[in-house]
Motif scaffolding. Structure first.
Motif, PDB file in Angstrom:
ATOM      1  N   GLY A   1      44.955  40.570  47.621  1.00 48.15           N
ATOM      2  CA  GLY A   1      44.740  39.150  47.379  1.00 48.15           C
ATOM      3  C   GLY A   1      43.444  38.842  46.662  1.00 48.15           C
ATOM      4  O   GLY A   1      43.201  37.705  46.266  1.00 48.15           O
ATOM      5  N   SER A   2      42.614  39.849  46.466  1.00 45.24           N
ATOM      6  CA  SER A   2      41.307  39.606  45.858  1.00 45.24           C
ATOM      7  C   SER A   2      41.417  39.123  44.412  1.00 45.24           C
ATOM      8  O   SER A   2      40.551  38.395  43.946  1.00 45.24           O
ATOM      9  CB  SER A   2      40.416  40.846  45.951  1.00 45.24           C
ATOM     10  OG  SER A   2      40.953  41.915  45.223  1.00 45.24           O
ATOM     11  N   LYS A   3      42.483  39.501  43.717  1.00 47.38           N
ATOM     12  CA  LYS A   3      42.636  39.031  42.326  1.00 47.38           C
ATOM     13  C   LYS A   3      42.698  37.507  42.297  1.00 47.38           C
ATOM     14  O   LYS A   3      41.982  36.873  41.529  1.00 47.38           O
ATOM     15  CB  LYS A   3      43.872  39.636  41.678  1.00 47.38           C
ATOM     16  CG  LYS A   3      43.701  41.106  41.391  1.00 47.38           C
ATOM     17  CD  LYS A   3      44.857  41.840  40.772  1.00 47.38           C
ATOM     18  CE  LYS A   3      46.047  41.127  40.313  1.00 47.38           C
ATOM     19  NZ  LYS A   3      47.073  41.995  39.724  1.00 47.38           N
ATOM     20  N   LYS A   4      43.538  36.928  43.134  1.00 42.82           N
ATOM     21  CA  LYS A   4      43.639  35.469  43.211  1.00 42.82           C
ATOM     22  C   LYS A   4      42.359  34.869  43.770  1.00 42.82           C
ATOM     23  O   LYS A   4      41.886  33.835  43.291  1.00 42.82           O
ATOM     24  CB  LYS A   4      44.808  35.058  44.110  1.00 42.82           C
ATOM     25  CG  LYS A   4      46.126  34.996  43.428  1.00 42.82           C
ATOM     26  CD  LYS A   4      47.228  34.373  44.268  1.00 42.82           C
ATOM     27  CE  LYS A   4      46.886  34.146  45.705  1.00 42.82           C
ATOM     28  NZ  LYS A   4      47.994  33.701  46.537  1.00 42.82           N
ATOM     29  N   ASP A   5      41.807  35.513  44.781  1.00 42.91           N
ATOM     30  CA  ASP A   5      40.614  34.982  45.446  1.00 42.91           C
ATOM     31  C   ASP A   5      39.421  34.888  44.496  1.00 42.91           C
ATOM     32  O   ASP A   5      38.743  33.867  44.442  1.00 42.91           O
ATOM     33  CB  ASP A   5      40.231  35.841  46.648  1.00 42.91           C
ATOM     34  CG  ASP A   5      41.251  35.787  47.759  1.00 42.91           C
ATOM     35  OD1 ASP A   5      42.076  34.853  47.777  1.00 42.91           O
ATOM     36  OD2 ASP A   5      41.231  36.698  48.613  1.00 42.91           O
ATOM     37  N   PHE A   6      39.160  35.949  43.739  1.00 42.03           N
ATOM     38  CA  PHE A   6      38.006  35.937  42.841  1.00 42.03           C
ATOM     39  C   PHE A   6      38.216  34.996  41.665  1.00 42.03           C
ATOM     40  O   PHE A   6      37.272  34.351  41.204  1.00 42.03           O
ATOM     41  CB  PHE A   6      37.656  37.354  42.363  1.00 42.03           C
ATOM     42  CG  PHE A   6      36.868  38.123  43.379  1.00 42.03           C
ATOM     43  CD1 PHE A   6      35.530  37.864  43.592  1.00 42.03           C
ATOM     44  CD2 PHE A   6      37.468  39.099  44.146  1.00 42.03           C
ATOM     45  CE1 PHE A   6      34.795  38.556  44.543  1.00 42.03           C
ATOM     46  CE2 PHE A   6      36.756  39.802  45.098  1.00 42.03           C
ATOM     47  CZ  PHE A   6      35.423  39.531  45.298  1.00 42.03           C
ATOM     48  N   ASP A   7      39.448  34.888  41.181  1.00 41.66           N
ATOM     49  CA  ASP A   7      39.743  33.943  40.109  1.00 41.66           C
ATOM     50  C   ASP A   7      39.457  32.519  40.592  1.00 41.66           C
ATOM     51  O   ASP A   7      38.771  31.754  39.914  1.00 41.66           O
ATOM     52  CB  ASP A   7      41.199  34.096  39.662  1.00 41.66           C
ATOM     53  CG  ASP A   7      41.532  33.189  38.502  1.00 41.66           C
ATOM     54  OD1 ASP A   7      40.813  33.243  37.479  1.00 41.66           O
ATOM     55  OD2 ASP A   7      42.507  32.415  38.620  1.00 41.66           O
ATOM     56  N   ALA A   8      39.966  32.172  41.767  1.00 39.44           N
ATOM     57  CA  ALA A   8      39.738  30.835  42.322  1.00 39.44           C
ATOM     58  C   ALA A   8      38.251  30.603  42.610  1.00 39.44           C
ATOM     59  O   ALA A   8      37.712  29.521  42.332  1.00 39.44           O
ATOM     60  CB  ALA A   8      40.557  30.646  43.587  1.00 39.44           C
ATOM     61  N   PHE A   9      37.580  31.611  43.163  1.00 35.67           N
ATOM     62  CA  PHE A   9      36.155  31.502  43.475  1.00 35.67           C
ATOM     63  C   PHE A   9      35.358  31.178  42.214  1.00 35.67           C
ATOM     64  O   PHE A   9      34.501  30.276  42.212  1.00 35.67           O
ATOM     65  CB  PHE A   9      35.659  32.805  44.107  1.00 35.67           C
ATOM     66  CG  PHE A   9      34.175  32.874  44.286  1.00 35.67           C
ATOM     67  CD1 PHE A   9      33.548  32.203  45.322  1.00 35.67           C
ATOM     68  CD2 PHE A   9      33.387  33.625  43.428  1.00 35.67           C
ATOM     69  CE1 PHE A   9      32.174  32.264  45.501  1.00 35.67           C
ATOM     70  CE2 PHE A   9      32.021  33.700  43.590  1.00 35.67           C
ATOM     71  CZ  PHE A   9      31.409  33.010  44.633  1.00 35.67           C
TER      72      PHE A   9
END
Length: 77
Positions: free
Chosen positions: A42-50
């Motif tokens: 999930g880090s791909k979505k998380d870092f993009d959103a962050f």
């Protein structure tokens, strides 16, 4: 890609990779680059959103053998 600081967040689940990223970015000057490695899918979505929410720039993302490596430039203040 060159980085000014590196954080290993492999084998950590959300939200720990983002929290480690935020802490490391606080230690950098504007324009400096953070390299952070994570294995949470999930880090791909998380870092993009962050990055979108905080104004930092996601410069590059590489995925190798289940390890996601992000290069993030700290926003200008």
């Amino acid at each position: 890609m060159q980085s000014d600081k590196e954080v290993d967040a492999r084998n950590l689940n959300c939200p720990l990779p983002i929290l480690r990223c935020k802490k490391a970015l606080n230690e950098l000057a504007a324009g400096q680059v953070l390299k952070i490695m994570a294995t949470d899918p999930g880090s791909k979505k998380d870092f993009d959103a962050f990055c979108r929410q905080t104004g930092h720039t996601l410069l590059e993302l590489q995925e190798t053998d289940g390890v996601f490596t992000f290069w993030i430039a700290k926003r200008s203040t």
